[in-house]
Design an enzyme around this catalytic site. Structure first.
Site, PDB file in Angstrom:
ATOM      1  N   ASP A 222      17.030   0.939   5.274  1.00  0.00           N
ATOM      2  CA  ASP A 222      17.933   1.327   4.182  1.00  0.00           C
ATOM      3  C   ASP A 222      17.202   1.606   2.860  1.00  0.00           C
ATOM      4  O   ASP A 222      17.760   2.255   1.981  1.00  0.00           O
ATOM      5  CB  ASP A 222      18.969   0.220   3.932  1.00  0.00           C
TER       6      ASP A 222
ATOM      7  N   LEU B 162      20.171   4.916  16.431  1.00  0.00           N
ATOM      8  CA  LEU B 162      19.003   5.741  16.790  1.00  0.00           C
ATOM      9  C   LEU B 162      17.942   5.657  15.694  1.00  0.00           C
ATOM     10  O   LEU B 162      16.749   5.717  15.969  1.00  0.00           O
ATOM     11  CB  LEU B 162      19.424   7.214  16.923  1.00  0.00           C
TER      12      LEU B 162
ATOM     13  N   GLU C 147      26.759   6.377   5.796  1.00  0.00           N
ATOM     14  CA  GLU C 147      27.868   5.579   6.358  1.00  0.00           C
ATOM     15  C   GLU C 147      28.664   4.857   5.264  1.00  0.00           C
ATOM     16  O   GLU C 147      29.840   4.562   5.435  1.00  0.00           O
ATOM     17  CB  GLU C 147      27.330   4.550   7.366  1.00  0.00           C
TER      18      GLU C 147
ATOM     19  N   GLY D 274      19.117  -9.594   2.843  1.00  0.00           N
ATOM     20  CA  GLY D 274      19.725 -10.813   3.395  1.00  0.00           C
ATOM     21  C   GLY D 274      18.666 -11.849   3.720  1.00  0.00           C
ATOM     22  O   GLY D 274      18.689 -12.989   3.214  1.00  0.00           O
TER      23      GLY D 274
ATOM     24  N   GLY E 108      18.428  -6.557  10.558  1.00  0.00           N
ATOM     25  CA  GLY E 108      18.352  -5.423  11.499  1.00  0.00           C
ATOM     26  C   GLY E 108      16.908  -5.044  11.773  1.00  0.00           C
ATOM     27  O   GLY E 108      16.077  -5.087  10.881  1.00  0.00           O
TER      28      GLY E 108
HETATM   29  O1  F6P Z   1      20.442  -2.826   7.362  1.00  0.00           O
HETATM   30  C1  F6P Z   1      20.150  -2.019   8.454  1.00  0.00           C
HETATM   31  C2  F6P Z   1      21.391  -1.440   9.066  1.00  0.00           C
HETATM   32  O2  F6P Z   1      20.991  -0.624  10.137  1.00  0.00           O
HETATM   33  C3  F6P Z   1      22.312  -0.695   8.113  1.00  0.00           C
HETATM   34  O3  F6P Z   1      21.884   0.601   7.826  1.00  0.00           O
HETATM   35  C4  F6P Z   1      23.612  -0.737   8.871  1.00  0.00           C
HETATM   36  O4  F6P Z   1      24.704  -0.680   7.979  1.00  0.00           O
HETATM   37  C5  F6P Z   1      23.577  -2.061   9.582  1.00  0.00           C
HETATM   38  O5  F6P Z   1      22.213  -2.465   9.606  1.00  0.00           O
HETATM   39  C6  F6P Z   1      24.100  -2.028  11.001  1.00  0.00           C
HETATM   40  O6  F6P Z   1      24.167  -3.323  11.496  1.00  0.00           O
HETATM   41  P1  F6P Z   1      24.364  -3.710  13.046  1.00  0.00           P
HETATM   42  O7  F6P Z   1      23.018  -3.575  13.693  1.00  0.00           O
HETATM   43  O8  F6P Z   1      24.841  -5.114  12.995  1.00  0.00           O
HETATM   44  O9  F6P Z   1      25.350  -2.752  13.617  1.00  0.00           O
END
Ligand code: F6P
Length: 363
Positions: free
Chosen positions: A141, A287, A236, A118, A13
């Site tokens: 995170d 966001l 979340e 990852g 991400g």
């Molecule tokens: O690891 C970063 C993150 O934004 C997490 O906080 C979240 O669970 C995940 O990636 C969201 O992933 P995607 O961009 O695939 O929706």
């Protein structure tokens, strides 16, 4: 003497500060070390598909404050578990040999991998399979082992806090319970820090499963004291005692397919049912990943990127640059790849918040 050549890729991400770190590595490597830089496009996708381009000093000039990543990224491409479409089906293949060959053909001194658990887990495997790799710790995170902090985290906390501040005033005007759901994957760092910074009355993190009756009690007790609104900050990945986190979607082509989200709405209904008080939920979601990095993240990214170049010169491959007790340190990727770093239950911030009567949903 032949110029040293390095490549940079950004995986997982995106987050504020990635471009700042690309800039730091590229500028120092060119300006001080006379190296040649290659940018791999779209994370491990570009490595597998042999897509890359040269990065010049000018290419990275003016990107310090820019959100996202100029190289592109991928949350699905894993050379050891690569999804290939076969009609309507997905097949997973190990294409790591081809990906490694692509990189070796470039004649690199080092592959710099900018990513979270990852991406750096894959980087560790690539290192074991013979690639000289150095990692840089990126994620909103903050759930990466081997470092006290990752770049992107401070920016995400800042954005989340601003959101909570804005929710605070409208909650007060309407005497509502307002729930703010923030990202963070399976860790509660973003919720804990933004919850404390935003003065959340209730902070719910995955590490502390919550009990709805405790939350309802807290809200009612505030009401009795004349505080007819409450702010709940929920990660979340938070879950009720004996229950599970809410999955928003499954991304089949990803090696880690679960995408969390939606627990705030579940909790909102439960609070309304139990207390009879009007409750609304706001999901901050992506966001938190957009826009310019905070000054803290710009400084952190610059320091980390600069140190990474020194580590390349010193041939400290198979490692990541981390931060321990405010100093930049070298950490083996083996340590980083051990799995996510969650919030310890004895974290000083939890203790401090509890001492101010902030509720974590457990007592
Ligand atoms: O690891 C970063 C993150 O934004 C997490 O906080 C979240 O669970 C995940 O990636 C969201 O992933 P995607 O961009 O695939 O929706």
């Amino acid at each position: 003497m032949k110029k040293k050549k390095i490549a940079i890729l950004t995986g997982g991400g995106d987050c504020p500060g990635i471009n700042a770190v690309i800039r730091a590595v590229t500028k120092k490597a060119i300006y001080q070390k006379g190296m040649e830089i290659i940018g791999i496009e779209d994370g491990y996708h570009g490595m597998i598909e042999n897509r890359h381009r040269p990065l010049t000093y000018n290419d990275v000039s003016g990107i310090l404050t820019l959100g996202g990543t100029i190289l592109g990224t991928s949350k699905t491409a894993n050379p050891y578990h690569y999804a290939v479409k076969k009609g309507n089906r997905l097949e997973f293949r190990d294409v790591s040999k081809k990906a490694i060959q692509n990189i070796k053909r470039l004649g690199l001194t080092c592959l710099v991998c900018i990513g979270g658990d990852g991406t750096l887990g894959i980087a560790h495997r690539l290192f074991k399979d013979g690639l000289p790799v150095i990692g840089l710790p990126k994620t909103i995170d903050n759930d990466l082992r081997g470092t006290d902090i990752t770049f992107g985290f401070d920016s995400a906390v800042t954005i989340a806090t601003e959101g909570i501040d804005r929710i605070h005033t409208t909650a007060q005007s309407h005497q509502r319970i307002m729930i703010v759901e923030v990202m963070g994957h399976r860790a509660g760092w973003v919720a804990l820090y933004s919850g404390v910074a935003g003065g959340g009355d209730i902070i719910l993190i995955p590490e502390i499963p919550y009990d709805i009756s405790v939350i309802a009690e807290k809200v009612k007790e505030r009401n009795k004291r004349g505080k007819r609104f409450s702010i709940v900050v929920i990660a979340e990945g938070a879950k009720p005692r004996g229950g599970d986190a809410v999955i928003q979607r499954m991304v089949k082509e990803s090696a880690d397919p679960v995408r969390l989200g939606g627990i705030g709405f579940v909790l909102g209904e439960q609070i309304e049912k139990t207390t009879g008080l009007e409750t609304r939920t706001v999901v901050m979601g992506h966001l938190l990943r957009g826009g310019p990095p905070t000054p803290f993240d710009r400084i952190l990214a610059t320091g980390l990127g600069s140190k990474a170049v020194d580590m390349i010169e010193d041939k400290e491959f198979g490692t990541m640059v981390g931060v321990k007790k405010n100093s930049l340190v070298t950490v083996p990727l083996k340590e980083v790849a051990k799995g996510p770093k969650t919030v310890p239950l004895n974290h000083p911030m939890i203790k401090a918040a509890r001492s101010l009567a902030t509720c974590f949903g457990d007592e």
